[in-house]
Design a protein around this motif. Sequence first.
Motif, short mmCIF file in Angstrom:
data_model
loop_
_atom_site.label_atom_id
_atom_site.label_comp_id
_atom_site.label_asym_id
_atom_site.label_seq_id
_atom_site.Cartn_x
_atom_site.Cartn_y
_atom_site.Cartn_z
N GLY A 1 -1.88 0.81 4.47
CA GLY A 1 -1.65 1.85 5.46
C GLY A 1 -1.75 1.35 6.88
O GLY A 1 -1.51 2.11 7.82
N TYR A 2 -2.06 0.06 7.06
CA TYR A 2 -2.18 -0.47 8.40
C TYR A 2 -1.05 -1.47 8.66
O TYR A 2 -0.21 -1.73 7.83
N TYR A 3 -1.10 -2.05 9.86
CA TYR A 3 -0.04 -2.94 10.29
C TYR A 3 -0.60 -4.32 10.58
O TYR A 3 -1.80 -4.47 10.81
N PRO A 4 0.24 -5.36 10.55
CA PRO A 4 -0.27 -6.73 10.70
C PRO A 4 -1.03 -6.92 12.00
O PRO A 4 -2.01 -7.65 12.05
N TRP A 5 -0.58 -6.27 13.08
CA TRP A 5 -1.28 -6.44 14.35
C TRP A 5 -2.60 -5.67 14.36
O TRP A 5 -3.47 -5.92 15.17
N GLY A 6 -2.75 -4.71 13.45
CA GLY A 6 -4.02 -3.99 13.34
C GLY A 6 -5.06 -4.82 12.60
O GLY A 6 -6.25 -4.64 12.79
N ARG A 7 -4.61 -5.71 11.74
CA ARG A 7 -5.53 -6.55 10.97
C ARG A 7 -6.07 -7.68 11.84
O ARG A 7 -7.22 -8.05 11.75
N TYR A 8 -5.23 -8.23 12.69
CA TYR A 8 -5.64 -9.37 13.51
C TYR A 8 -5.25 -9.04 14.95
O TYR A 8 -4.06 -8.99 15.27
N SER A 9 -6.22 -8.83 15.82
CA SER A 9 -5.93 -8.35 17.16
C SER A 9 -5.87 -9.48 18.18
O SER A 9 -6.00 -9.26 19.36
N MET A 10 -5.67 -10.71 17.73
CA MET A 10 -5.72 -11.84 18.64
C MET A 10 -4.57 -11.80 19.65
O MET A 10 -4.63 -12.44 20.69
N TYR A 11 -3.51 -11.04 19.36
CA TYR A 11 -2.39 -10.98 20.29
C TYR A 11 -2.41 -9.72 21.15
O TYR A 11 -1.56 -9.55 21.99
N ASN A 12 -3.37 -8.82 20.90
CA ASN A 12 -3.41 -7.57 21.63
C ASN A 12 -4.09 -7.76 22.99
O ASN A 12 -5.17 -7.26 23.24
N ASN A 13 -3.48 -8.52 23.85
CA ASN A 13 -3.99 -8.78 25.19
C ASN A 13 -3.44 -7.73 26.13
O ASN A 13 -2.23 -7.66 26.35
N PRO A 14 -4.31 -6.89 26.73
CA PRO A 14 -3.80 -5.81 27.57
C PRO A 14 -3.07 -6.28 28.80
O PRO A 14 -2.36 -5.51 29.43
N SER A 15 -3.24 -7.56 29.18
CA SER A 15 -2.53 -8.06 30.36
C SER A 15 -1.07 -8.37 30.05
O SER A 15 -0.28 -8.58 30.98
N ASN A 16 -0.70 -8.42 28.78
CA ASN A 16 0.68 -8.68 28.39
C ASN A 16 1.36 -7.41 27.92
O ASN A 16 0.72 -6.55 27.31
N LEU A 17 2.64 -7.31 28.17
CA LEU A 17 3.42 -6.21 27.63
C LEU A 17 3.74 -6.51 26.17
O LEU A 17 4.34 -7.52 25.86
N ILE A 18 3.29 -5.66 25.28
CA ILE A 18 3.54 -5.85 23.86
C ILE A 18 4.45 -4.73 23.38
O ILE A 18 4.17 -3.54 23.62
N ARG A 19 5.52 -5.08 22.74
CA ARG A 19 6.42 -4.09 22.15
C ARG A 19 6.22 -4.12 20.63
O ARG A 19 6.32 -5.17 20.00
N TYR A 20 5.92 -2.96 20.06
CA TYR A 20 5.67 -2.82 18.64
C TYR A 20 6.92 -2.28 17.95
O TYR A 20 7.55 -1.33 18.45
N PHE A 21 7.26 -2.86 16.81
CA PHE A 21 8.43 -2.45 16.04
C PHE A 21 8.01 -2.03 14.64
O PHE A 21 7.14 -2.65 14.03
N ALA A 22 8.63 -0.99 14.12
CA ALA A 22 8.46 -0.58 12.73
C ALA A 22 9.81 -0.08 12.24
O ALA A 22 10.30 0.95 12.72
N ASP A 23 10.38 -0.81 11.30
CA ASP A 23 11.75 -0.50 10.88
C ASP A 23 11.80 0.00 9.44
O ASP A 23 10.95 0.78 9.04
N ASN A 24 12.75 -0.47 8.67
CA ASN A 24 13.03 0.09 7.35
C ASN A 24 11.82 0.06 6.41
O ASN A 24 10.93 -0.79 6.53
N VAL A 25 11.83 1.00 5.46
CA VAL A 25 10.79 1.08 4.43
C VAL A 25 11.44 0.82 3.08
O VAL A 25 12.43 1.47 2.72
N ALA A 26 10.91 -0.13 2.31
CA ALA A 26 11.41 -0.43 0.97
C ALA A 26 10.48 0.20 -0.06
O ALA A 26 9.26 0.11 0.05
N VAL A 27 11.07 0.85 -1.06
CA VAL A 27 10.31 1.49 -2.14
C VAL A 27 10.80 0.91 -3.46
O VAL A 27 12.01 0.92 -3.74
N LEU A 28 9.85 0.38 -4.28
CA LEU A 28 10.22 -0.25 -5.54
C LEU A 28 9.36 0.34 -6.65
O LEU A 28 8.15 0.52 -6.49
N SER A 29 9.98 0.64 -7.78
CA SER A 29 9.28 1.20 -8.92
C SER A 29 9.33 0.22 -10.09
O SER A 29 10.39 -0.33 -10.41
N PHE A 30 8.15 0.01 -10.73
CA PHE A 30 8.05 -0.94 -11.83
C PHE A 30 7.57 -0.24 -13.10
O PHE A 30 6.69 0.62 -13.05
#
Length: 509
Positions: A374-403
Amino acid sequence: MKKTIPVLMACLLLACSAGFTQKITYSEPERDDPRTLNFEVLGKMNGKILVYKNYRDLHFIATYDADMKPVDKSRLDFISYRVLSTDFLLFPDYVYMIYQYQRKNSMFCMAVKLDASGKKIGEPVQLDSTDNINYSASNKIYSFINSDDKQRIMIFKINTKNDRAHILTTCLFNRDLTLLKKSRLSISMPQRNDFLSEFTLDNDGDMVCVKASGTASNDNINKISLISKPALSDNYTNTELKLGNIYLDDIRIKADNINKHYVITSFLSKTRRGNIEGLYYTLWDKQQNRELLNATTVFSEEFKDDAKGEGNIKTAFNDYFLKNIIMRKDGGFIVVAESAYTSSRGNTLNRWDYLYGSPYWSPMDYYTWNSPLGYYPWGRYSMYNNPSNLIRYFADNVAVLSFEPNGKMEWSNVIRKSQYDDNTDNYIGFGLFNTGDQLHFIFNIQEKRSMILSDQSVLPSGQVDRNPTFKNLDKGYDFMPRHARQIGSRQAIVPCQYRGFTCFAKIEF
């Protein structure tokens, strides 16, 4: 004429039912709830909707009625120290708040029972403590998990001071917070890049996790073992799982409490730092303590082409991360993954940047594990979340697979979306709601400079349906669907922003 009346009545009934398929009710924005408010939707209890709110050192439980009108707001004034983390577990008549704080050189993990108005029942209970913390902690050291039926609760901590043997301390409780077993396990870590990950607790109180070994720079996983600890035992088993000539990352475990199985799954690549080619999964039988299935599915060119965004087919899944594993009653399972990445100063970070180094490395003596489902890769590791930099977050297509239970993929589909935002990820991503007959994915789409809340559902057959636009979508409300919480079979609470204030909307499907 006699035949016409029933037909007209049926049409009217259909029209009425269609009109009520989706309904939104908003709470009034409160001036005490600024944009920077920390919050968590807890759920519904005794007809009231409970929301935890935190601003600076103030903690509250706010309650709303069925029409999202405020009923009460109770300050949690028993908290007198800076809280490092909070977890909540909701029951029909009460909710547990589990929190931890540091006092001098000791860390305390506490629990308090709250009623439907957010008022405490009895005094806070100490679950465990850790002494000789010779630094001022900015993060928790205890992690919290619970069984699906909420009858078993566990807190644990991992001491990594000795890099050759990590000390795992577990405290298992029942739903009354009676301590059933406290264990201290020494788990051998022979390789420099070994780490523990993916903890889960089944309904019997048995705990399992993965011990993974990374490559030289820890950008891939080339060896995994299943660590299993029975509820009332001080011992554990360590069983290496077969991988073959593949590399893994983004491992997940899900307990199948009906069939007494564990599903271990991960994206796979065929070469180190190679493109994601498919999915690896192992089915483990806890009663027989053996592997029932070990298989891989390589994604077809057609599926890759369907799932890719603006990139090429070969790199179609390189930005995908596993989000949800949903168990089926027959032993099969559904996997949900989303394409997510960031860019900073024009430089796009890929999955190898997020996974560089052990994700659980810490300069202190302890590291904590937070379930990334339920979380995102940048939420797991915040080493790049530097407030002095402009960070653009992307979330695109969702894949659903049934086994199927035998591991064969029976269908796959893609929900198409393209989202981004600058310096915040609150408005991108999706909320997932299971209404029994289908899975609803709600997310924002951009239309004429406005974000519109969209609902698409996946049927048991794998078909994706675009549902009608939500009724009562008032202007000025910006929804945060990835922070939503399902509170009933066909009800969900979605946080939103209105003119700089945080409020909440109830959605009825």
